[in-house]
Design a protein around this motif. Structure first.
Motif, PDB file in Angstrom:
ATOM      1  N   TYR A   1      84.520  96.091 -30.474  1.00  0.00           N
ATOM      2  CA  TYR A   1      84.943  94.843 -31.138  1.00  0.00           C
ATOM      3  C   TYR A   1      84.132  94.594 -32.405  1.00  0.00           C
ATOM      4  O   TYR A   1      84.695  94.372 -33.488  1.00  0.00           O
ATOM      5  CB  TYR A   1      84.795  93.701 -30.139  1.00  0.00           C
ATOM      6  N   ILE A   2      82.818  94.655 -32.285  1.00  0.00           N
ATOM      7  CA  ILE A   2      81.964  94.428 -33.451  1.00  0.00           C
ATOM      8  C   ILE A   2      82.208  95.510 -34.510  1.00  0.00           C
ATOM      9  O   ILE A   2      82.284  95.222 -35.718  1.00  0.00           O
ATOM     10  CB  ILE A   2      80.479  94.414 -33.046  1.00  0.00           C
TER      11      ILE A   2
ATOM     12  N   ASN B   1      94.611  92.237 -35.271  1.00  0.00           N
ATOM     13  CA  ASN B   1      96.037  92.553 -35.088  1.00  0.00           C
ATOM     14  C   ASN B   1      96.245  93.962 -34.529  1.00  0.00           C
ATOM     15  O   ASN B   1      95.761  94.262 -33.451  1.00  0.00           O
ATOM     16  CB  ASN B   1      96.779  92.340 -36.409  1.00  0.00           C
ATOM     17  N   ASP B   2      96.952  94.825 -35.279  1.00  0.00           N
ATOM     18  CA  ASP B   2      97.204  96.188 -34.790  1.00  0.00           C
ATOM     19  C   ASP B   2      96.319  97.223 -35.483  1.00  0.00           C
ATOM     20  O   ASP B   2      96.671  98.401 -35.553  1.00  0.00           O
ATOM     21  CB  ASP B   2      98.674  96.557 -34.959  1.00  0.00           C
ATOM     22  N   ASP B   3      95.160  96.783 -35.969  1.00  0.00           N
ATOM     23  CA  ASP B   3      94.226  97.689 -36.638  1.00  0.00           C
ATOM     24  C   ASP B   3      93.887  98.869 -35.722  1.00  0.00           C
ATOM     25  O   ASP B   3      93.473  98.666 -34.566  1.00  0.00           O
ATOM     26  CB  ASP B   3      92.954  96.927 -37.000  1.00  0.00           C
ATOM     27  N   PRO B   4      94.065 100.114 -36.178  1.00  0.00           N
ATOM     28  CA  PRO B   4      93.830 101.284 -35.320  1.00  0.00           C
ATOM     29  C   PRO B   4      92.425 101.335 -34.722  1.00  0.00           C
ATOM     30  O   PRO B   4      92.253 101.729 -33.563  1.00  0.00           O
ATOM     31  CB  PRO B   4      94.079 102.467 -36.264  1.00  0.00           C
ATOM     32  N   ALA B   5      91.416 100.942 -35.508  1.00  0.00           N
ATOM     33  CA  ALA B   5      90.046 100.964 -34.991  1.00  0.00           C
ATOM     34  C   ALA B   5      89.902  99.990 -33.826  1.00  0.00           C
ATOM     35  O   ALA B   5      89.201 100.269 -32.842  1.00  0.00           O
ATOM     36  CB  ALA B   5      89.051 100.637 -36.099  1.00  0.00           C
ATOM     37  N   TRP B   6      90.552  98.846 -33.943  1.00  0.00           N
ATOM     38  CA  TRP B   6      90.475  97.858 -32.860  1.00  0.00           C
ATOM     39  C   TRP B   6      91.274  98.312 -31.639  1.00  0.00           C
ATOM     40  O   TRP B   6      90.814  98.154 -30.503  1.00  0.00           O
ATOM     41  CB  TRP B   6      90.959  96.502 -33.317  1.00  0.00           C
ATOM     42  N   ILE B   7      92.453  98.868 -31.842  1.00  0.00           N
ATOM     43  CA  ILE B   7      93.238  99.350 -30.701  1.00  0.00           C
ATOM     44  C   ILE B   7      92.445 100.407 -29.937  1.00  0.00           C
ATOM     45  O   ILE B   7      92.409 100.418 -28.701  1.00  0.00           O
ATOM     46  CB  ILE B   7      94.591  99.922 -31.156  1.00  0.00           C
ATOM     47  N   ALA B   8      91.765 101.290 -30.667  1.00  0.00           N
ATOM     48  CA  ALA B   8      90.929 102.303 -30.016  1.00  0.00           C
ATOM     49  C   ALA B   8      89.770 101.645 -29.263  1.00  0.00           C
ATOM     50  O   ALA B   8      89.463 102.006 -28.115  1.00  0.00           O
ATOM     51  CB  ALA B   8      90.393 103.290 -31.053  1.00  0.00           C
ATOM     52  N   GLY B   9      89.124 100.671 -29.911  1.00  0.00           N
ATOM     53  CA  GLY B   9      88.015  99.982 -29.266  1.00  0.00           C
ATOM     54  C   GLY B   9      88.457  99.162 -28.067  1.00  0.00           C
ATOM     55  O   GLY B   9      87.768  99.137 -27.033  1.00  0.00           O
ATOM     56  N   PHE B  10      89.596  98.503 -28.187  1.00  0.00           N
ATOM     57  CA  PHE B  10      90.133  97.693 -27.090  1.00  0.00           C
ATOM     58  C   PHE B  10      90.490  98.586 -25.903  1.00  0.00           C
ATOM     59  O   PHE B  10      90.229  98.254 -24.746  1.00  0.00           O
ATOM     60  CB  PHE B  10      91.360  96.933 -27.576  1.00  0.00           C
ATOM     61  N   THR B  11      91.065  99.740 -26.193  1.00  0.00           N
ATOM     62  CA  THR B  11      91.414 100.684 -25.130  1.00  0.00           C
ATOM     63  C   THR B  11      90.167 101.183 -24.420  1.00  0.00           C
ATOM     64  O   THR B  11      90.132 101.278 -23.188  1.00  0.00           O
ATOM     65  CB  THR B  11      92.200 101.880 -25.709  1.00  0.00           C
TER      66      THR B  11
END
Length: 354
Positions: A197-198, A332-342
């Motif tokens: 997240y950070i 939103n759908d930022d790839p870095a965040w989707i990877a981190g969220f996963t």
């Protein structure tokens, strides 16, 4: 005694071995992940907004005053006027596919599902809204119908607050409490310091500044809460400040540009300070001409970010003499965040998946 009980209370099976031969729950059943966000009206019209606000503002965790008093105010005054006033604001931020909050929350759910599927993890991901549609109950039912015996509940609030995270947990418990065959549950309380997240927040800032240049100040605007809730023990303010500290550390030499404020004040009582719009006005009067604003507490853009920040706060800053106001979108759908969220979800599923 056992035979008497069985003959009196259990129906006689056609096959005397039928009851004992039922298969036990399978250990290889898929696991469910339930993402929960706040909610949104179904349409940007007064009728839909009234229905949504009626549910949202009737939650005693959101409005912590005696309900017999509050319902008179809510039904007699707020719901008769506010939906009509909010309708133009919702229409202004509405996307082609619907409410921004729903569109971006669904994109995150789909992104996690795709990444998990690609890694061969048997997990189903569903999105539920605490207020409005799709409901938390319908999302749980979908996961159960898909065969999920275990469900991980992930509120889409990085920072914990009783009025957001706790009421999401309440909602899940209320629906599951009606079931005879309940699923096994896990709840994620907070992830305000999670590296994924950070890291996604820091990457967003670095990338934006790399393309557009740095501002004089970056304002991290978190959703506000009444001050008394924190004084009564809610850890929300501490969570927000810890997020800000870690983000500043990741920004290195630019950390001095970062400040914190709180938005979306409602009612007459004192809320967490400093307030976002007055802060921006004061900065402009002090000679600050270039500011960026981001809202780390929101994982998906919504009315509070697209209209309150991008429009109202922008206008306030420019009115007082500011020259450049830029809003950095939510993850939103930022790839870095989707990877981190996963990755965050997979860590919480330890022991449930191989």
């Amino acid at each position: 005694m056992t035979q008497i009980f069985a003959s009196r209370y259990l129906p006689e099976p056609a096959d005397p071995h039928a009851l004992s031969s039922q298969p036990p729950p399978r250990a290889d059943r898929p696991v469910g992940v339930l993402l929960i966000n706040l909610g949104t009206p179904d349409h940007p019209d007064a009728k839909s907004i009234r229905r949504y606000l009626g549910e949202f503002l009737s939650d005693p965790r959101v409005i912590e005053i005696p309900q017999w008093i509050w319902q008179v105010i809510l039904r007699g005054f707020i719901l008769t006027r506010r939906p009509q006033a909010l309708a133009p604001r919702y229409k202004e931020i509405w996307l082609e596919d619907g409410s921004p909050l729903l569109v971006w929350s669904q994109a995150q759910a789909e992104g996690i599902q795709q990444r998990l599927a690609a890694s061969g993890v048997p997990v189903f991901v569903e999105l539920g809204m605490r207020y409005g549609n799709p409901s938390v109950a319908s999302a749980i039912d979908k996961l159960r119908n898909a065969g999920c015996e275990r469900i991980l509940v992930v509120p889409m609030y990085p920072q914990y607050a009783a009025s957001t995270t706790a009421t999401a947990v309440d909602c899940v418990a209320a629906h599951v409490g009606k079931m005879r065959d309940q699923p096994e549950l896990r709840f994620v309380k907070r992830y305000h310091t999670d590296p994924g997240y950070i890291g996604a927040l820091a990457a967003q800032v670095h990338q934006y500044w790399g393309r557009h240049g740095t501002p004089q100040r970056l304002l991290l605007s978190f959703h506000g809460l009444p001050r008394r809730t924190v004084e009564q023990g809610d850890p929300y303010h501490r969570d927000c400040m810890e997020t800000a500290i870690l983000l500043k550390e990741r920004l290195g030499p630019d950390a001095s540009r970062v400040h914190v404020s709180f938005q979306s004040r409602f009612g007459a009582e004192k809320w967490l300070e400093p307030y976002t719009e007055p802060t921006l006005r004061e900065w402009a009067r002090q000679g600050v001409t270039r500011v960026d604003v981001m809202c780390p507490g929101f994982l998906a853009d919504c009315l509070e970010t697209r209209e309150e920040i991008q429009m109202q706060c922008r206008d306030a800053f420019l009115e007082e003499g500011g020259q450049q106001f830029r809003y950095l979108p939510c993850l939103n759908d930022d790839p870095a965040w989707i990877a981190g969220f996963t990755d965050l979800v997979k860590k919480q599923l330890t022991g449930w998946i191989s």
